[in-house]
Design an enzyme around this catalytic site. Sequence first.
Site, PDB file in Angstrom:
ATOM      1  N   LYS A  82       0.870  -1.179   0.000  1.00 34.58           N
ATOM      2  CA  LYS A  82       0.000   0.000   0.000  1.00 34.58           C
ATOM      3  C   LYS A  82       0.902   1.222   0.000  1.00 34.58           C
ATOM      4  O   LYS A  82       2.022   1.175   0.507  1.00 34.58           O
ATOM      5  CB  LYS A  82      -0.850  -0.002   1.280  1.00 34.58           C
ATOM      6  N   GLY A 181     -19.865   7.214   6.337  1.00 31.37           N
ATOM      7  CA  GLY A 181     -19.008   7.516   5.185  1.00 31.37           C
ATOM      8  C   GLY A 181     -19.710   7.107   3.907  1.00 31.37           C
ATOM      9  O   GLY A 181     -19.831   5.916   3.608  1.00 31.37           O
ATOM     10  N   VAL A 182     -20.212   8.111   3.170  1.00 27.64           N
ATOM     11  CA  VAL A 182     -20.908   7.793   1.919  1.00 27.64           C
ATOM     12  C   VAL A 182     -20.080   8.298   0.735  1.00 27.64           C
ATOM     13  O   VAL A 182     -20.548   9.040  -0.104  1.00 27.64           O
ATOM     14  CB  VAL A 182     -22.360   8.328   1.886  1.00 27.64           C
ATOM     15  N   GLY A 183     -18.828   7.856   0.713  1.00 28.24           N
ATOM     16  CA  GLY A 183     -17.939   8.169  -0.402  1.00 28.24           C
ATOM     17  C   GLY A 183     -18.133   7.140  -1.496  1.00 28.24           C
ATOM     18  O   GLY A 183     -19.249   6.655  -1.725  1.00 28.24           O
TER      19      GLY A 183
HETATM   20  P1  NAD Z   1     -13.932   7.887   0.044  1.00 24.91           P
HETATM   21  O1  NAD Z   1     -12.856   8.855   0.389  1.00 24.91           O
HETATM   22  O2  NAD Z   1     -14.556   7.974  -1.297  1.00 24.91           O
HETATM   23  O3  NAD Z   1     -15.104   7.991   1.118  1.00 24.91           O
HETATM   24  C1  NAD Z   1     -14.876   8.113   2.484  1.00 24.91           C
HETATM   25  C2  NAD Z   1     -16.007   8.955   3.051  1.00 24.91           C
HETATM   26  O4  NAD Z   1     -15.888   8.990   4.467  1.00 24.91           O
HETATM   27  C3  NAD Z   1     -15.973  10.410   2.570  1.00 24.91           C
HETATM   28  O5  NAD Z   1     -17.256  10.787   2.084  1.00 24.91           O
HETATM   29  C4  NAD Z   1     -15.592  11.197   3.813  1.00 24.91           C
HETATM   30  O6  NAD Z   1     -16.146  12.497   3.840  1.00 24.91           O
HETATM   31  C5  NAD Z   1     -16.167  10.314   4.898  1.00 24.91           C
HETATM   32  N1  NAD Z   1     -15.575  10.538   6.221  1.00 24.91           N
HETATM   33  C6  NAD Z   1     -14.289  10.791   6.539  1.00 24.91           C
HETATM   34  N2  NAD Z   1     -14.166  10.930   7.865  1.00 24.91           N
HETATM   35  C7  NAD Z   1     -15.408  10.762   8.395  1.00 24.91           C
HETATM   36  C8  NAD Z   1     -15.940  10.791   9.706  1.00 24.91           C
HETATM   37  N3  NAD Z   1     -15.159  11.043  10.753  1.00 24.91           N
HETATM   38  N4  NAD Z   1     -17.272  10.544   9.876  1.00 24.91           N
HETATM   39  C9  NAD Z   1     -18.062  10.298   8.827  1.00 24.91           C
HETATM   40  N5  NAD Z   1     -17.614  10.274   7.550  1.00 24.91           N
HETATM   41  C10 NAD Z   1     -16.311  10.500   7.344  1.00 24.91           C
HETATM   42  O7  NAD Z   1     -13.336   6.438   0.323  1.00 24.91           O
HETATM   43  P2  NAD Z   1     -13.898   5.045  -0.221  1.00 24.91           P
HETATM   44  O8  NAD Z   1     -13.168   4.662  -1.439  1.00 24.91           O
HETATM   45  O9  NAD Z   1     -15.377   5.061  -0.208  1.00 24.91           O
HETATM   46  O10 NAD Z   1     -13.380   4.056   0.934  1.00 24.91           O
HETATM   47  C11 NAD Z   1     -14.001   4.036   2.215  1.00 24.91           C
HETATM   48  C12 NAD Z   1     -13.223   3.100   3.125  1.00 24.91           C
HETATM   49  O11 NAD Z   1     -13.209   1.792   2.571  1.00 24.91           O
HETATM   50  C13 NAD Z   1     -11.732   3.462   3.313  1.00 24.91           C
HETATM   51  O12 NAD Z   1     -11.337   3.107   4.605  1.00 24.91           O
HETATM   52  C14 NAD Z   1     -11.019   2.600   2.300  1.00 24.91           C
HETATM   53  O13 NAD Z   1      -9.683   2.333   2.656  1.00 24.91           O
HETATM   54  C15 NAD Z   1     -11.867   1.343   2.373  1.00 24.91           C
HETATM   55  N6  NAD Z   1     -11.818   0.540   1.167  1.00 24.91           N
HETATM   56  C16 NAD Z   1     -12.159   1.092  -0.030  1.00 24.91           C
HETATM   57  C17 NAD Z   1     -12.115   0.293  -1.170  1.00 24.91           C
HETATM   58  C18 NAD Z   1     -12.541   0.833  -2.495  1.00 24.91           C
HETATM   59  O14 NAD Z   1     -12.757   0.025  -3.430  1.00 24.91           O
HETATM   60  N7  NAD Z   1     -12.715   2.130  -2.663  1.00 24.91           N
HETATM   61  C19 NAD Z   1     -11.694  -1.039  -1.071  1.00 24.91           C
HETATM   62  C20 NAD Z   1     -11.359  -1.573   0.175  1.00 24.91           C
HETATM   63  C21 NAD Z   1     -11.416  -0.764   1.293  1.00 24.91           C
END
Ligand code: NAD
Length: 356
Positions: A82, A181-183
């Site tokens: 990573k 977290g609705v990313g």
């Molecule tokens: P992202 O950055 O698109 O979304 C993360 C969301 O969390 C954002 O909307 C952010 O504003 C919100 N956030 C941050 N701090 C917060 C808090 N304290 N309270 C509430 N919301 C908060 O990231 P993502 O790609 O959706 O990934 C989310 C998680 O899943 C991460 O930990 C990432 O490592 C993990 N993950 C992602 C993937 C992937 O395919 N994208 C795969 C495996 C693991």
Amino acid sequence: MSNKVFELMKDMEHEQVVFCHDPHSNLKAIIAIHNTTLGPALGGTRMWNYNSDDDAVIDALRLSRGMTYKAAISGLNLGGGKAVIIGDPALKGEALWRRYGKFVNSLNGKYITAEDVNTSASDMEFIHQETKHVTGIPEYMGGSGDPSPFTAYGVFVGMKACAHKRWGNDNLNGKKVLVQGVGHVGHYLVGHLIEAGAKVFISDINKDRIKETADKFKVEFIEPAEMLNVDMDIYAPCALGATINSESIPKLRCSIIAGAANNQLAEEKVHGRQLIEKGIIYAPDFLINAGGLVNVAAEASGSYNREKVTKDVEKIYNRILDIFTLSEKEDITTQEAAMQIAQKRIDDVAHVKSRL
Ligand code: NAD
């Protein structure tokens, strides 16, 4: 910390850590390679404004270790790695990504990068101009695009397995689920949950993301400070790690924790055990969130087939049930059970590789 890096690498059993610096593009990156027994280390690049360089090192070490176990338990021939880039994601641009791509290239395929928090398929496009050791590139370039929908689908499938264990059937209709977290991932997960008839609450710190998800799916927003006061059936951490800790566990009112975030347990052994004592079922993060890795691994293999990837992601369901069985049989946490299975595969393959 600088004098502690090797101590940490020894404790967590890392093979290599690469520090990359380029003053022109303001690049400060750390590439952590944990274990390459099963194959090249594949793992995304995260961009984050860390409070300190030490925080960035620890994040890279923890995340890369998780990738080793994630690949191993998912049956992939990949190692764990990573990278983190220290800086404000708003300032990212072509020079930074291309310079970073050159650093990735210098590792000659030992590390393959992809998207993670604050990095996108279009960023991968810049990296791709300097190295072929990148996956999750846009579909118009022959890649598979954003892996997040597969991560979200895997979390949904894994959540159903948890429901099956808890309630004897995996129907999520009417279940109260809080998605933190609705990313990229959380947004898609909300879609699956709504379709399954769940009552969904969302929490986030980003106003645009809250609006987008709330408007599209008509779900209720909970202020982050109020999150733990919600009476929920399932808590789905989809933001950052370590949200399951000594402060949150006593307050948590849920039966299941199943979400996408990496490194959800602040301290794996302590907090994994506390969840068992509280009667909360915990789906190990590196197992339930492996859908995106399964997808980018298929792209990296050169023979991508979306249907096959979807079927492979669905295997998370039975893998989760297997973990619950082992955890009960051996009186260990679900995280420990998942790590045991992953480590056994790594040891078995190492043994095979050492033979003629
Ligand atoms: P992202 O950055 O698109 O979304 C993360 C969301 O969390 C954002 O909307 C952010 O504003 C919100 N956030 C941050 N701090 C917060 C808090 N304290 N309270 C509430 N919301 C908060 O990231 P993502 O790609 O959706 O990934 C989310 C998680 O899943 C991460 O930990 C990432 O490592 C993990 N993950 C992602 C993937 C992937 O395919 N994208 C795969 C495996 C693991």
